[in-house]
Motif scaffolding. Structure first.
Motif, PDB file in Angstrom:
ATOM      1  N   THR A 182       0.092  -3.931   5.068  1.00 51.11           N
ATOM      2  CA  THR A 182      -0.971  -3.661   6.042  1.00 51.11           C
ATOM      3  C   THR A 182      -1.384  -4.890   6.847  1.00 51.11           C
ATOM      4  O   THR A 182      -2.259  -4.797   7.696  1.00 51.11           O
ATOM      5  CB  THR A 182      -2.223  -3.080   5.345  1.00 51.11           C
ATOM      6  OG1 THR A 182      -2.785  -4.070   4.473  1.00 51.11           O
ATOM      7  CG2 THR A 182      -1.871  -1.826   4.575  1.00 51.11           C
ATOM      8  N   VAL A 226       1.392   5.046   0.847  1.00 57.13           N
ATOM      9  CA  VAL A 226       0.831   5.956   1.846  1.00 57.13           C
ATOM     10  C   VAL A 226       1.665   7.239   1.908  1.00 57.13           C
ATOM     11  O   VAL A 226       2.806   7.259   1.479  1.00 57.13           O
ATOM     12  CB  VAL A 226       0.800   5.288   3.249  1.00 57.13           C
ATOM     13  CG1 VAL A 226      -0.151   4.090   3.287  1.00 57.13           C
ATOM     14  CG2 VAL A 226       2.201   4.868   3.687  1.00 57.13           C
ATOM     15  N   ALA A 231      -4.713  -1.149  -1.612  1.00 57.34           N
ATOM     16  CA  ALA A 231      -3.692  -2.158  -1.348  1.00 57.34           C
ATOM     17  C   ALA A 231      -3.642  -3.132  -2.519  1.00 57.34           C
ATOM     18  O   ALA A 231      -4.677  -3.525  -3.057  1.00 57.34           O
ATOM     19  CB  ALA A 231      -3.991  -2.900  -0.056  1.00 57.34           C
ATOM     20  N   LYS A 258       8.389  -2.093   5.370  1.00 59.19           N
ATOM     21  CA  LYS A 258       8.046  -0.779   4.849  1.00 59.19           C
ATOM     22  C   LYS A 258       9.223  -0.253   4.044  1.00 59.19           C
ATOM     23  O   LYS A 258      10.366  -0.575   4.327  1.00 59.19           O
ATOM     24  CB  LYS A 258       7.638   0.167   5.975  1.00 59.19           C
ATOM     25  CG  LYS A 258       8.683   0.354   7.058  1.00 59.19           C
ATOM     26  CD  LYS A 258       8.131   0.920   8.364  1.00 59.19           C
ATOM     27  CE  LYS A 258       7.906   2.387   8.337  1.00 59.19           C
ATOM     28  NZ  LYS A 258       7.505   2.962   9.626  1.00 59.19           N
ATOM     29  N   SER A 275       1.503   8.544   7.477  1.00 60.73           N
ATOM     30  CA  SER A 275       0.971   7.174   7.606  1.00 60.73           C
ATOM     31  C   SER A 275       2.102   6.156   7.599  1.00 60.73           C
ATOM     32  O   SER A 275       2.047   5.151   8.300  1.00 60.73           O
ATOM     33  CB  SER A 275      -0.007   6.889   6.472  1.00 60.73           C
ATOM     34  OG  SER A 275      -1.111   7.760   6.555  1.00 60.73           O
ATOM     35  N   CYS A 277       2.831   3.633  10.535  1.00 59.15           N
ATOM     36  CA  CYS A 277       2.368   2.330  10.039  1.00 59.15           C
ATOM     37  C   CYS A 277       0.846   2.273   9.990  1.00 59.15           C
ATOM     38  O   CYS A 277       0.211   1.350  10.494  1.00 59.15           O
ATOM     39  CB  CYS A 277       2.934   1.187  10.874  1.00 59.15           C
ATOM     40  SG  CYS A 277       4.681   0.872  10.536  1.00 59.15           S
ATOM     41  N   SER A 278       0.269   3.284   9.377  1.00 58.57           N
ATOM     42  CA  SER A 278      -1.179   3.393   9.282  1.00 58.57           C
ATOM     43  C   SER A 278      -1.608   3.371   7.822  1.00 58.57           C
ATOM     44  O   SER A 278      -0.936   3.932   6.959  1.00 58.57           O
ATOM     45  CB  SER A 278      -1.623   4.715   9.920  1.00 58.57           C
ATOM     46  OG  SER A 278      -2.962   4.983   9.606  1.00 58.57           O
ATOM     47  N   SER A 279      -2.750   2.755   7.566  1.00 55.66           N
ATOM     48  CA  SER A 279      -3.278   2.730   6.199  1.00 55.66           C
ATOM     49  C   SER A 279      -4.197   3.923   5.931  1.00 55.66           C
ATOM     50  O   SER A 279      -4.774   4.021   4.857  1.00 55.66           O
ATOM     51  CB  SER A 279      -4.009   1.413   5.940  1.00 55.66           C
ATOM     52  OG  SER A 279      -5.087   1.270   6.840  1.00 55.66           O
ATOM     53  N   ALA A 327      -4.459   6.485   2.464  1.00 52.92           N
ATOM     54  CA  ALA A 327      -3.723   5.701   1.473  1.00 52.92           C
ATOM     55  C   ALA A 327      -3.787   6.352   0.101  1.00 52.92           C
ATOM     56  O   ALA A 327      -4.760   7.034  -0.241  1.00 52.92           O
ATOM     57  CB  ALA A 327      -4.296   4.288   1.400  1.00 52.92           C
ATOM     58  N   CYS A 352       4.235  -3.992   9.147  1.00 55.53           N
ATOM     59  CA  CYS A 352       4.879  -2.688   8.985  1.00 55.53           C
ATOM     60  C   CYS A 352       5.706  -2.342  10.229  1.00 55.53           C
ATOM     61  O   CYS A 352       6.864  -1.953  10.112  1.00 55.53           O
ATOM     62  CB  CYS A 352       3.832  -1.608   8.714  1.00 55.53           C
ATOM     63  SG  CYS A 352       4.518   0.052   8.536  1.00 55.53           S
ATOM     64  N   LEU A 388       0.853  -1.185   0.000  1.00 51.36           N
ATOM     65  CA  LEU A 388       0.000   0.000   0.000  1.00 51.36           C
ATOM     66  C   LEU A 388       0.885   1.229   0.000  1.00 51.36           C
ATOM     67  O   LEU A 388       1.793   1.346   0.824  1.00 51.36           O
ATOM     68  CB  LEU A 388      -0.904   0.016   1.233  1.00 51.36           C
ATOM     69  CG  LEU A 388      -1.861   1.204   1.358  1.00 51.36           C
ATOM     70  CD1 LEU A 388      -2.893   1.202   0.230  1.00 51.36           C
ATOM     71  CD2 LEU A 388      -2.561   1.185   2.715  1.00 51.36           C
TER      72      LEU A 388
END
Length: 182
Positions: free
Chosen positions: A113, A75, A92, A123, A79, A83-85, A88, A118, A73
């Motif tokens: 994700t 980002v 994904a 990442k 993010s 480590c956040s979706s 985006a 992550c 994904l």
């Protein structure tokens, strides 16, 4: 005179071939042999991998991973850092291999994700350049994570870019001219 014309046309054909070779885009297999997985030694693996690369607009990133075990994904930086979706850029990608064509210059951030992948180092941060300037600018610190499996797969060729299409056209035109004059 006929021999000189042939030599000029052959030289033009050779030059067109060189132009096409020098404008070809690069396919980067993310992580090389380990692919896109939770690295044994944390994200330093992806940091080191990216540091040795120059990423250009038109290049292709190939993420090899086990189906239904990982995803990719894109980002924004905030993010990526968390480590956040959230927020985006697109959806994904779960298909294997995941091929991403770099279509703009600047910083690009990618995460997995699945679970805590992550946070455990799966990442990637790169800087994409629109010129010949080296562009790798990976993140610097991550937590170590459990080992993942070694994915397989063959990277497909990169998609055409306008410069490659132009060089191909020039090569074809040169071939036609050579055929007419011979």
């Amino acid at each position: 005179m006929d021999m000189i014309m042939r030599m000029v046309l052959f030289g033009a054909l050779a030059l067109a071939s060189l132009v096409q070779l020098t404008t070809a885009q690069t396919v980067h297999v993310v992580g090389d042999n380990i692919g896109w997985t939770i690295p044994n030694s944390g994200a330093s693996v992806y940091t080191t991998w990216a540091a040795g690369k120059t990423f250009m607009v038109g290049d292709t990133l190939v993420f090899n991973f086990e189906k239904d075990q990982h995803d990719v994904l894109q980002v924004p930086k905030a993010s990526f850092d968390g480590c956040s979706s959230q927020n985006a850029i697109g959806s994904a990608i779960m298909s294997v291999p995941a091929n991403i064509t770099l279509d703009s210059a600047g910083d690009h951030y990618y995460i997995c994700t699945f679970g805590r992948h992550c946070q455990n180092g799966q990442k990637l941060a790169i800087t994409v350049s629109s010129t010949g300037t080296p562009g790798a600018n990976p993140p610097t610190s991550f937590a170590a994570g459990p080992s993942g499996s070694v994915p397989g797969g063959i990277a497909p060729p990169p998609p055409s870019s306008s410069t490659t299409v132009f060089a191909s056209f020039l090569l074809s035109l040169s071939s036609i001219a050579l055929a007419i004059f011979l």
